[in-house]
Design a protein around this motif. Structure first.
Motif, PDB file in Angstrom:
ATOM      1  N   VAL A 164       0.835  -1.207   0.000  1.00  0.00           N
ATOM      2  CA  VAL A 164       0.000   0.000   0.000  1.00  0.00           C
ATOM      3  C   VAL A 164       0.866   1.252   0.000  1.00  0.00           C
ATOM      4  N   ASP A 165       1.956   1.227   0.770  1.00  0.00           N
ATOM      5  CA  ASP A 165       2.858   2.378   0.775  1.00  0.00           C
ATOM      6  C   ASP A 165       3.409   2.641  -0.620  1.00  0.00           C
ATOM      7  N   MET A 166       3.849   1.578  -1.301  1.00  0.00           N
ATOM      8  CA  MET A 166       4.375   1.731  -2.653  1.00  0.00           C
ATOM      9  C   MET A 166       3.318   2.305  -3.588  1.00  0.00           C
ATOM     10  N   ALA A 167       2.094   1.785  -3.501  1.00  0.00           N
ATOM     11  CA  ALA A 167       1.019   2.247  -4.380  1.00  0.00           C
ATOM     12  C   ALA A 167       0.700   3.718  -4.123  1.00  0.00           C
ATOM     13  N   MET A 168       0.565   4.093  -2.865  1.00  0.00           N
ATOM     14  CA  MET A 168       0.210   5.475  -2.542  1.00  0.00           C
ATOM     15  C   MET A 168       1.322   6.458  -2.914  1.00  0.00           C
ATOM     16  N   VAL A 169       2.541   6.122  -2.549  1.00  0.00           N
ATOM     17  CA  VAL A 169       3.667   7.010  -2.843  1.00  0.00           C
ATOM     18  C   VAL A 169       3.925   7.066  -4.349  1.00  0.00           C
ATOM     19  N   GLY A 170       3.771   5.915  -5.034  1.00  0.00           N
ATOM     20  CA  GLY A 170       3.953   5.897  -6.479  1.00  0.00           C
ATOM     21  C   GLY A 170       2.900   6.707  -7.201  1.00  0.00           C
ATOM     22  N   GLN A 171       1.644   6.637  -6.732  1.00  0.00           N
ATOM     23  CA  GLN A 171       0.579   7.435  -7.340  1.00  0.00           C
ATOM     24  C   GLN A 171       0.785   8.929  -7.065  1.00  0.00           C
ATOM     25  N   TYR A 172       1.306   9.246  -5.898  1.00  0.00           N
ATOM     26  CA  TYR A 172       1.481  10.665  -5.512  1.00  0.00           C
ATOM     27  C   TYR A 172       2.720  11.278  -6.177  1.00  0.00           C
ATOM     28  N   HIS A 173       3.831  10.577  -6.131  1.00  0.00           N
ATOM     29  CA  HIS A 173       5.100  11.133  -6.616  1.00  0.00           C
ATOM     30  C   HIS A 173       5.518  10.608  -7.991  1.00  0.00           C
ATOM     31  N   GLY A 174       4.810   9.581  -8.541  1.00  0.00           N
ATOM     32  CA  GLY A 174       5.195   9.013  -9.818  1.00  0.00           C
ATOM     33  C   GLY A 174       6.329   8.010  -9.696  1.00  0.00           C
ATOM     34  N   PRO A 175       7.020   7.706 -10.820  1.00  0.00           N
ATOM     35  CA  PRO A 175       8.094   6.702 -10.801  1.00  0.00           C
ATOM     36  C   PRO A 175       9.182   6.966  -9.762  1.00  0.00           C
ATOM     37  N   GLU A 176       9.475   8.248  -9.478  1.00  0.00           N
ATOM     38  CA  GLU A 176      10.497   8.537  -8.462  1.00  0.00           C
ATOM     39  C   GLU A 176      10.049   8.068  -7.077  1.00  0.00           C
ATOM     40  N   GLY A 177       8.744   8.149  -6.804  1.00  0.00           N
ATOM     41  CA  GLY A 177       8.229   7.651  -5.540  1.00  0.00           C
ATOM     42  C   GLY A 177       8.379   6.150  -5.431  1.00  0.00           C
ATOM     43  N   SER A 178       8.089   5.427  -6.527  1.00  0.00           N
ATOM     44  CA  SER A 178       8.258   3.972  -6.540  1.00  0.00           C
ATOM     45  C   SER A 178       9.724   3.603  -6.356  1.00  0.00           C
ATOM     46  N   ALA A 179      10.606   4.346  -7.020  1.00  0.00           N
ATOM     47  CA  ALA A 179      12.040   4.086  -6.882  1.00  0.00           C
ATOM     48  C   ALA A 179      12.499   4.316  -5.440  1.00  0.00           C
ATOM     49  N   ALA A 180      11.968   5.362  -4.786  1.00  0.00           N
ATOM     50  CA  ALA A 180      12.345   5.645  -3.400  1.00  0.00           C
ATOM     51  C   ALA A 180      11.914   4.524  -2.462  1.00  0.00           C
ATOM     52  N   LEU A 181      10.694   4.000  -2.679  1.00  0.00           N
ATOM     53  CA  LEU A 181      10.217   2.900  -1.825  1.00  0.00           C
ATOM     54  C   LEU A 181      10.990   1.608  -2.097  1.00  0.00           C
ATOM     55  N   ALA A 182      11.504   1.432  -3.323  1.00  0.00           N
ATOM     56  CA  ALA A 182      12.363   0.281  -3.612  1.00  0.00           C
ATOM     57  C   ALA A 182      13.648   0.373  -2.802  1.00  0.00           C
ATOM     58  N   VAL A 183      14.143   1.592  -2.614  1.00  0.00           N
ATOM     59  CA  VAL A 183      15.350   1.809  -1.823  1.00  0.00           C
ATOM     60  C   VAL A 183      15.101   1.496  -0.339  1.00  0.00           C
ATOM     61  N   VAL A 184      13.890   1.806   0.138  1.00  0.00           N
ATOM     62  CA  VAL A 184      13.553   1.573   1.548  1.00  0.00           C
ATOM     63  C   VAL A 184      13.298   0.098   1.839  1.00  0.00           C
ATOM     64  N   ALA A 185      12.931  -0.676   0.819  1.00  0.00           N
ATOM     65  CA  ALA A 185      12.531  -2.079   1.014  1.00  0.00           C
ATOM     66  C   ALA A 185      13.493  -2.892   1.885  1.00  0.00           C
ATOM     67  N   PRO A 186      14.821  -2.760   1.715  1.00  0.00           N
ATOM     68  CA  PRO A 186      15.722  -3.562   2.567  1.00  0.00           C
ATOM     69  C   PRO A 186      15.561  -3.298   4.060  1.00  0.00           C
ATOM     70  N   VAL A 187      15.104  -2.091   4.435  1.00  0.00           N
ATOM     71  CA  VAL A 187      14.885  -1.795   5.856  1.00  0.00           C
ATOM     72  C   VAL A 187      13.858  -2.760   6.435  1.00  0.00           C
ATOM     73  N   TRP A 188      12.744  -2.965   5.693  1.00  0.00           N
ATOM     74  CA  TRP A 188      11.715  -3.895   6.161  1.00  0.00           C
ATOM     75  C   TRP A 188      12.243  -5.313   6.222  1.00  0.00           C
ATOM     76  N   ASN A 189      13.022  -5.702   5.220  1.00  0.00           N
ATOM     77  CA  ASN A 189      13.560  -7.059   5.212  1.00  0.00           C
ATOM     78  C   ASN A 189      14.409  -7.336   6.446  1.00  0.00           C
ATOM     79  N   ILE A 190      15.228  -6.358   6.832  1.00  0.00           N
ATOM     80  CA  ILE A 190      16.093  -6.527   8.004  1.00  0.00           C
ATOM     81  C   ILE A 190      15.259  -6.657   9.276  1.00  0.00           C
TER      82      ILE A 190
END
Length: 443
Positions: A32-58
């Motif tokens: 949901v975070d990816m969808a909301m941020v991607g819809q709000y900020h566009g591809p750069e928002g999706s790219a930013a959430l891809a960068v954050v993803a490892p935090v959740w994995n850890i």
């Protein structure tokens, strides 16, 4: 619910529904975070959430390390004739202590070194700005994410899977509506998504604590002899499940860096979508493992091989269903996923189908490989589970992510995971057959 005498089919599907609901809602946080941020900020928002993803994995992986590792030992002890509640609760106590220590360490790292971590995960320029906006409120809720993973595992093994699911569901539902409210209604963008995500796990944690006030609760904090030894046993037993998630974070970092080196921001935005699809597929596999593990562990302690094989039959059938479903969806509707997670540009829509279809072929074997680690752990074979998880999560996949684009060109990076899953599946199938035959011979 009697793990030793109840009907396996009834037990398995009751636990599967609860585990699937829990895994589904857990994955919804990032989706949901990816969808909301991607819809709000566009591809750069999706790219930013891809960068954050490892935090959740850890974070999630540390919770699974303490939760799955401890609860396997907890249920195995209770399945033995000589097993007792106090001895099993020593492992629960050790898991709680271990979770507090690990949560403190990861909390301090993310609070004080968030920028350095995000840069090392592949953030650059505007993606770094958006990623830091998202992480800022999340910092204050880090321990809840870890504790929830640990407690959910014990609640399932203490025969209260419905509460584990309901608690996670409560936090997840808040996150869905909270995301929309903070991101769009309050016009807070990435920061708003992080704020909703920070509140959700607090709700889940409060709900899980209600288990300790119920009559059915048998979990107790007790004085624990040999704490360090028990923590070591927990970490050895839970390492493979831990490594599945932490390895996904490592692989995401490798993918992020290689994609930016060879392919650019548009490809990274598409990969951000793939990370969320893959996380969801992996959570489906988690649900099969988490539904099977209490049944298998308890019956292994009691020496009931026939009941273990019966459980395995249902688990493999569920794994096959998820494999076919997610592979088919990846092949048939790749751009539906893209539109779901962002407001795409024309360039993103042009490159996405081939990328998602190529990477998505790995979903045919991913659920089997992930489930196998739960199976081997439940049968107290941590070495076999370790080999499967490390080979899949780092050794084979890591080498291919680095090697394929360097030798054959950037777009060959999308073949890394399909090739890695195939190699690991060969090992997993062979070991699973051998292990199950040994059960047959000993019972």
């Amino acid at each position: 619910m009697d793990f030793l005498n109840g009907k396996i089919k009834t037990l398995y599907f009751k636990y599967l529904s609860a585990a699937f609901g829990s895994a589904l809602i857990t994955s919804i946080y990032s989706i949901v975070d990816m969808a909301m941020v991607g819809q709000y900020h566009g591809p750069e928002g999706s790219a930013a959430l891809a960068v954050v993803a490892p935090v959740w994995n850890i974070i999630y992986s540390l919770g699974l390390l303490m939760g799955i590792g401890g609860s396997v030992l907890f249920s195995t002890i209770r399945g033995k004739a000589e097993g007792n509640i106090r001895r099993s609760n020593q492992y629960f106590t050790a898991s709680v202590i271990g979770s507090v220590v690990l949560a403190g360490i990861i909390w301090l790292l993310i609070i004080f070194f968030d920028e350095q971590l995000l840069v090392s995960f592949g953030a650059q320029d505007n993606t770094l700005i958006l990623a830091r906006e998202y992480v800022t409120p999340v910092k204050f809720a880090i321990p809840f994410f870890l504790f929830n993973q640990m407690l959910a595992a014990y609640l399932r093994n203490d025969r209260n899977p419905a509460l584990a699911t309901g608690a996670v569901l409560a936090g997840g539902i808040f996150n869905i509506f909270g995301d929309y409210f903070f991101v769009f209604t309050c016009d807070m963008g990435a920061y708003g998504a992080g704020l909703a995500t920070a509140i959700g796990p607090g709700i889940s944690f409060a709900a899980m604590l209600s288990h300790f006030f119920m009559k059915k609760n048998t979990l107790r904090l007790v004085r624990t002899e040999g704490l360090l030894t028990k923590l070591k046993e927990i970490m050895v037993t839970g390492f493979s499940t831990f490594f599945i998630d932490v390895a996904m974070g490592i692989l995401t970092i490798l993918f992020n860096r290689q994609i930016m080196l060879y392919l650019g921001t548009n490809a990274l935005a598409v990969y951000g979508v793939i990370v969320n699809i893959s996380t969801f597929v992996q959570c489906c596999a988690y649900s099969v493992g988490q539904a099977s593990q209490p049944i298998i562990s308890t019956n292994f302690g009691a020496g009931y091989g026939d009941r273990i094989r019966n459980t395995l039959k249902y688990a493999l059938g569920t794994v096959a269903f998820f494999s076919i479903l997610w592979t088919a969806l990846s092949m048939l509707i790749p751009n539906v996923f893209i539109r779901l997670f962002m407001s795409p540009t024309k360039d993103v829509l042009e490159i996405a189908p081939s990328i998602i279809r190529c990477y998505g072929s790995s979903f045919l074997l991913l659920p089997l490989n992930v489930f196998s680690t739960y199976y081997f752990q439940a049968l107290m074979k941590p070495k076999t589970a370790f080999i499967a998880s490390v080979s899949r999560g780092l050794v084979i996949s890591g080498v291919l992510i680095c090697l394929l684009p360097a030798v054959f060109g950037g777009n060959m990076i999308w073949l890394a995971m399909p090739a890695a899953e195939l190699a690991v599946a060969v090992f997993v199938i062979r070991e699973m057959v051998k292990t199950t035959k040994q059960l047959r011979a000993s019972n």
